[in-house]
Design a protein around this motif. Structure first.
Motif, short mmCIF file in Angstrom:
data_model
loop_
_atom_site.label_atom_id
_atom_site.label_comp_id
_atom_site.label_asym_id
_atom_site.label_seq_id
_atom_site.Cartn_x
_atom_site.Cartn_y
_atom_site.Cartn_z
N LYS A 97 0.92 -1.17 0.04
CA LYS A 97 -0.02 -0.01 0.07
C LYS A 97 1.06 1.23 0.02
O LYS A 97 0.36 2.13 -0.40
CB LYS A 97 -1.10 0.08 1.25
N GLU A 98 2.08 1.25 0.38
CA GLU A 98 3.22 2.36 0.63
C GLU A 98 4.26 2.38 -0.45
O GLU A 98 4.67 3.56 -0.64
CB GLU A 98 3.65 2.32 2.19
N MET A 99 4.53 1.39 -1.17
CA MET A 99 5.69 1.31 -2.21
C MET A 99 5.44 0.42 -3.07
O MET A 99 4.82 -0.74 -2.88
CB MET A 99 6.92 1.22 -1.19
N SER A 100 6.02 0.49 -4.24
CA SER A 100 6.24 -0.51 -5.47
C SER A 100 7.22 -1.38 -5.34
O SER A 100 7.65 -1.81 -6.31
CB SER A 100 5.97 0.30 -6.48
N VAL A 101 8.07 -1.39 -4.40
CA VAL A 101 9.32 -2.24 -4.21
C VAL A 101 8.97 -3.65 -4.80
O VAL A 101 8.12 -4.26 -4.01
CB VAL A 101 10.02 -2.18 -2.96
N PRO A 102 9.86 -4.32 -5.45
CA PRO A 102 9.61 -5.78 -5.72
C PRO A 102 9.84 -6.48 -4.37
O PRO A 102 10.67 -6.62 -3.84
CB PRO A 102 10.75 -6.20 -6.92
N ILE A 103 8.96 -7.46 -4.44
CA ILE A 103 9.05 -8.40 -3.30
C ILE A 103 8.98 -9.81 -3.56
O ILE A 103 8.34 -10.42 -4.39
CB ILE A 103 7.57 -8.20 -2.20
N LEU A 104 10.01 -10.62 -3.26
CA LEU A 104 10.17 -12.09 -3.56
C LEU A 104 9.93 -12.68 -2.29
O LEU A 104 10.58 -12.67 -1.45
CB LEU A 104 11.81 -12.37 -4.00
N MET A 105 8.76 -13.74 -2.39
CA MET A 105 8.53 -14.42 -1.14
C MET A 105 9.11 -15.78 -1.14
O MET A 105 9.32 -16.50 -1.96
CB MET A 105 6.87 -14.71 -1.04
N VAL A 110 -1.55 -10.47 -2.68
CA VAL A 110 -1.50 -9.34 -1.64
C VAL A 110 -0.12 -8.55 -2.07
O VAL A 110 0.01 -7.77 -1.46
CB VAL A 110 -0.81 -9.77 -0.18
N GLY A 111 0.35 -9.02 -3.38
CA GLY A 111 1.17 -8.18 -3.95
C GLY A 111 2.51 -8.51 -4.07
O GLY A 111 3.44 -7.69 -4.60
N ALA A 112 3.06 -9.74 -3.86
CA ALA A 112 4.31 -10.34 -4.20
C ALA A 112 4.48 -10.60 -5.65
O ALA A 112 3.63 -10.70 -6.59
CB ALA A 112 4.35 -11.78 -3.45
N ASP A 113 5.61 -10.12 -6.08
CA ASP A 113 6.25 -10.38 -7.58
C ASP A 113 6.87 -11.68 -7.98
O ASP A 113 6.50 -11.92 -9.07
CB ASP A 113 7.20 -9.10 -7.81
N ASP A 114 7.18 -12.39 -6.84
CA ASP A 114 7.80 -13.66 -7.25
C ASP A 114 8.00 -14.52 -6.12
O ASP A 114 7.72 -14.12 -5.06
CB ASP A 114 9.17 -13.43 -7.91
#
Length: 238
Positions: free
Chosen positions: A70-78, A94-98
């Motif tokens: 909700k606050e930033m568009s940083v890539p997130i690898l879970m 929920v917004g993870a990229d990979d």
């Protein structure tokens, strides 16, 4: 500039291994061990990428991802220890990229980290080009020869005849029209037209482009309005 990576992992041995290998690749790396620390660290430093474990004390990885997205568009690898499709779907929703399932090789993790950073850089550079280009969204009607896009009525006509478009086809055409002459990558189009939380891949763009060509090109097999840029994406010529 050295790219910053935040590693969120509560297993000390694995966190240490991740930090060591990412530092060897030249990244500026910080490690934390629980969800609340992750949110605080991300807000404080705004990393270029987050490696995020799901099973965490405090807040779990899903909550961390949802909060930060909700606050930033940083890539997130879970990361997760469970090979469960539900986990993967929820993570993406929920917004993870990979997504990587433990155990994984460091080579694969490094490859995915670099791929996400490259994608993020492409999107950033394209967004800058869009910001500096002449805005045309304020125009109510965009006209390209015999093709007209009425943005007030959400209506497209070709040689005076209304072209029936699905909502996503219309949004894609408007996005192309607003950035006439610019090369747009599939990933950039997907993010800007479908949104970062869309669960799908760039083939979605190809399918919709094909449908659009069938409706607005004289010969869809030899398109002159929506042109394919080999190895890049698409360019709208009007």
């Amino acid at each position: 500039m050295t790219e910053r990576i935040l590693v969120v992992e509560d297993e000390p041995a694995l966190q240490e291994t991740l930090l060591y290998n990412l530092k060897k690749q030249g990244f500026d790396v910080e490690g934390v061990g629980d969800g609340r620390q992750a949110v605080e660290a991300a807000r404080a430093r705004i990393p270029d990428l987050i490696v995020l474990d799901i099973m965490l004390p405090g807040l779990d990885g899903f909550e961390v991802c949802k909060t930060l997205r909700k606050e930033m568009s940083v890539p997130i690898l879970m990361l997760t220890a469970r090979d469960d499709e539900i986990d993967r779907v929820v993570g993406l929703e929920v917004g993870a990229d990979d997504y990587l399932t433990k155990p994984f090789s460091m080579r694969e993790l490094i490859a995915r980290v670099k791929a996400q950073l490259r994608r993020s850089e492409i999107l950033r550079s394209e967004l800058e080009k869009v910001k500096t280009s002449e805005p045309v969204a304020s125009h109510k009607v965009l006209v390209f020869g015999d093709l007209s896009v009425d943005m007030t009525r959400r209506e497209v006509t070709l040689s005076g005849n209304v072209v029936p478009l699905k909502p996503q086809e219309y949004d894609l055409l408007v996005f192309f029209a607003e950035h006439k002459g610019q090369m747009l990558s599939r990933e950039f189009i997907l993010e800007r037209v479908w949104g970062w939380d869309y669960i799908g891949d760039s083939r979605t763009v190809d399918v919709h482009v094909r449908w659009l060509r069938q409706k607005i090109e004289k010969d869809p097999a030899i398109p002159v309005r929506i042109v394919t840029v080999r190895g890049g994406g698409y360019r709208f010529e009007g």
